[in-house]
Design a protein around this motif. Sequence first.
Motif, mmCIF file in Angstrom:
data_model
loop_
_atom_site.group_PDB
_atom_site.id
_atom_site.type_symbol
_atom_site.label_atom_id
_atom_site.label_comp_id
_atom_site.label_asym_id
_atom_site.label_seq_id
_atom_site.Cartn_x
_atom_site.Cartn_y
_atom_site.Cartn_z
ATOM 1 N N ALA A 185 0.828 -1.209 0.000
ATOM 2 C CA ALA A 185 0.000 0.000 0.000
ATOM 3 C C ALA A 185 0.865 1.264 0.000
ATOM 4 O O ALA A 185 0.524 2.264 -0.642
ATOM 5 C CB ALA A 185 -0.939 -0.008 1.201
ATOM 6 N N ARG A 186 1.970 1.234 0.696
ATOM 7 C CA ARG A 186 2.862 2.407 0.706
ATOM 8 C C ARG A 186 3.476 2.643 -0.671
ATOM 9 O O ARG A 186 3.615 3.798 -1.107
ATOM 10 C CB ARG A 186 3.955 2.199 1.751
ATOM 11 C CG ARG A 186 3.457 2.313 3.191
ATOM 12 C CD ARG A 186 4.558 2.002 4.185
ATOM 13 N NE ARG A 186 4.064 2.138 5.561
ATOM 14 C CZ ARG A 186 4.779 1.800 6.638
ATOM 15 N NH1 ARG A 186 6.007 1.302 6.488
ATOM 16 N NH2 ARG A 186 4.259 1.956 7.847
ATOM 17 N N ARG A 187 3.861 1.566 -1.358
ATOM 18 C CA ARG A 187 4.413 1.744 -2.702
ATOM 19 C C ARG A 187 3.364 2.308 -3.655
ATOM 20 O O ARG A 187 3.669 3.186 -4.482
ATOM 21 C CB ARG A 187 4.943 0.405 -3.217
ATOM 22 C CG ARG A 187 6.231 -0.042 -2.535
ATOM 23 C CD ARG A 187 6.876 -1.196 -3.296
ATOM 24 N NE ARG A 187 6.020 -2.372 -3.322
ATOM 25 C CZ ARG A 187 6.069 -3.352 -2.418
ATOM 26 N NH1 ARG A 187 6.939 -3.280 -1.410
ATOM 27 N NH2 ARG A 187 5.270 -4.397 -2.503
ATOM 28 N N LEU A 188 2.145 1.806 -3.565
ATOM 29 C CA LEU A 188 1.083 2.337 -4.413
ATOM 30 C C LEU A 188 0.780 3.788 -4.072
ATOM 31 O O LEU A 188 0.490 4.596 -4.965
ATOM 32 C CB LEU A 188 -0.177 1.483 -4.256
ATOM 33 C CG LEU A 188 -0.103 0.048 -4.796
ATOM 34 C CD1 LEU A 188 -1.384 -0.704 -4.469
ATOM 35 C CD2 LEU A 188 0.150 0.054 -6.296
ATOM 36 N N LEU A 189 0.832 4.122 -2.794
ATOM 37 C CA LEU A 189 0.579 5.504 -2.393
ATOM 38 C C LEU A 189 1.647 6.443 -2.945
ATOM 39 O O LEU A 189 1.363 7.587 -3.322
ATOM 40 C CB LEU A 189 0.531 5.598 -0.861
ATOM 41 C CG LEU A 189 0.246 6.978 -0.260
ATOM 42 C CD1 LEU A 189 -1.126 7.470 -0.689
ATOM 43 C CD2 LEU A 189 0.329 6.911 1.260
ATOM 44 N N ALA A 190 2.885 5.975 -2.996
ATOM 45 C CA ALA A 190 3.957 6.816 -3.535
ATOM 46 C C ALA A 190 3.793 7.056 -5.030
ATOM 47 O O ALA A 190 4.302 8.057 -5.563
ATOM 48 C CB ALA A 190 5.311 6.164 -3.253
ATOM 49 N N LYS A 191 3.092 6.145 -5.734
ATOM 50 C CA LYS A 191 2.903 6.292 -7.165
ATOM 51 C C LYS A 191 1.564 6.927 -7.530
ATOM 52 O O LYS A 191 1.246 7.039 -8.722
ATOM 53 C CB LYS A 191 2.996 4.913 -7.833
ATOM 54 C CG LYS A 191 4.357 4.239 -7.671
ATOM 55 C CD LYS A 191 4.364 2.875 -8.322
ATOM 56 C CE LYS A 191 5.709 2.170 -8.145
ATOM 57 N NZ LYS A 191 5.712 0.815 -8.765
ATOM 58 N N ALA A 192 0.757 7.310 -6.532
ATOM 59 C CA ALA A 192 -0.565 7.887 -6.816
ATOM 60 C C ALA A 192 -0.402 9.236 -7.515
ATOM 61 O O ALA A 192 0.462 10.047 -7.161
ATOM 62 C CB ALA A 192 -1.362 8.037 -5.526
ATOM 63 N N THR A 193 -1.255 9.490 -8.508
ATOM 64 C CA THR A 193 -1.186 10.730 -9.277
ATOM 65 C C THR A 193 -2.422 11.591 -9.134
ATOM 66 O O THR A 193 -2.357 12.803 -9.350
ATOM 67 C CB THR A 193 -0.976 10.395 -10.765
ATOM 68 O OG1 THR A 193 -2.045 9.537 -11.213
ATOM 69 C CG2 THR A 193 0.364 9.707 -10.981
ATOM 70 N N SER A 194 -3.553 11.008 -8.777
ATOM 71 C CA SER A 194 -4.790 11.785 -8.643
ATOM 72 C C SER A 194 -5.197 11.884 -7.178
ATOM 73 O O SER A 194 -4.772 11.081 -6.338
ATOM 74 C CB SER A 194 -5.916 11.136 -9.451
ATOM 75 O OG SER A 194 -6.191 9.833 -8.960
ATOM 76 N N ILE A 195 -6.035 12.888 -6.900
ATOM 77 C CA ILE A 195 -6.494 13.099 -5.521
ATOM 78 C C ILE A 195 -7.352 11.943 -5.044
ATOM 79 O O ILE A 195 -7.231 11.481 -3.899
ATOM 80 C CB ILE A 195 -7.268 14.425 -5.426
ATOM 81 C CG1 ILE A 195 -6.375 15.598 -5.831
ATOM 82 C CG2 ILE A 195 -7.793 14.628 -4.008
ATOM 83 C CD1 ILE A 195 -5.163 15.771 -4.954
ATOM 84 N N SER A 196 -8.225 11.429 -5.902
ATOM 85 C CA SER A 196 -9.103 10.325 -5.493
ATOM 86 C C SER A 196 -8.292 9.080 -5.156
ATOM 87 O O SER A 196 -8.539 8.410 -4.152
ATOM 88 C CB SER A 196 -10.107 10.024 -6.605
ATOM 89 O OG SER A 196 -9.415 9.666 -7.806
ATOM 90 N N ASP A 197 -7.300 8.781 -6.003
ATOM 91 C CA ASP A 197 -6.444 7.623 -5.715
ATOM 92 C C ASP A 197 -5.658 7.841 -4.424
ATOM 93 O O ASP A 197 -5.472 6.906 -3.630
ATOM 94 C CB ASP A 197 -5.481 7.376 -6.874
ATOM 95 C CG ASP A 197 -6.202 6.928 -8.128
ATOM 96 O OD1 ASP A 197 -7.368 6.503 -8.012
ATOM 97 O OD2 ASP A 197 -5.614 7.030 -9.211
ATOM 98 N N LEU A 198 -5.199 9.064 -4.217
ATOM 99 C CA LEU A 198 -4.428 9.363 -3.012
ATOM 100 C C LEU A 198 -5.264 9.165 -1.757
ATOM 101 O O LEU A 198 -4.815 8.553 -0.776
ATOM 102 C CB LEU A 198 -3.906 10.806 -3.088
ATOM 103 C CG LEU A 198 -2.986 11.255 -1.954
ATOM 104 C CD1 LEU A 198 -1.709 10.449 -1.946
ATOM 105 C CD2 LEU A 198 -2.679 12.741 -2.074
#
Length: 328
Positions: A185-198
Amino acid sequence: MDVGGRRRRGVRLTAAALVALLALAGCGSDAGDNADSAPAAAPAERDQAGGAADQAGGAAEPGAGKAEPGAGAGAPDLRVDQRSIIYTGTMRVQVEDVDDAARSAIATVTAAGGFVGGDQRRSADADARAELELRVPAAKFHGVVEDLAKLGRQQRREIRTEDVTEQMVDLDARITTQRARVESARRLLAKATSISDLVSLENELSRREADLASLVAKKERLADLTSLSTITVSLVGPDASTADEETEVGFMVGLRGGWKVFLTSMTVLLTVLGAVLPWLLVIGVPLTVLLVVLRRRRRTGPPPAMPGGPAAPLPTGPPPVPAARSGP
């Protein structure tokens, strides 16, 4: 001429037959040589194949030797000293001096590397009592129990065990998996680009971290219970009853129980009465006085007036008697 031709023809046939025989002999020898060479080559090929298999086996042996400890590590360890066991003990010991015995018990536990988790005492001369909750290392549990039994006359002892090895192994596996999920989850969070995904990934990460913290807390709790055993010892004076109150029966026991219930009921009743009494004094007394006054007014009030004239005087004498009729 004919005779000479026949001879030459016979010589030619004989020569041809000899050539054919020599050719057949040569083919047989070649086949025999091939047959002899084939068995000789087969063992050589078998030897080469065996050497290759030996080399492969030699190359696989180190790997097999490394896999063997792994297989042994995955198998459960049935030794008692390697298992996670929770020890819990309850004791009742009758002593001459409760305070001295309590100090001795605390000193014994401290010397064993433990500590006192709870201490409740009641001083009543010979009927004194002390309730001690002692935490001792699991390895010294039985030794401490025997030392506490020597403080006086042991009246009761109960020892319970609970094997939580499987729970510890399960928690270890779940913690490892949950940590991997948190890192993912931390790796995915670091790659998030949109506010909704974040926002969604932050919520998911928080939930996974909370689950991981819960699992770690459970493991720490079990580790504490397995590393430090609990002993609850009751030290009683010489005049204390040897029988437990829960097991006593008889008329006097029932009388004592009924008297306690009666005192408790009276205490509750008086408490409720004390809470209601101020309301009765403030509201009940004026209301009672008002009701008494209204009743008196109703009894002494004037008679109601007749419509259309003054009120007729009330008769004071006896009612008139009708005259008797005479016959015709």
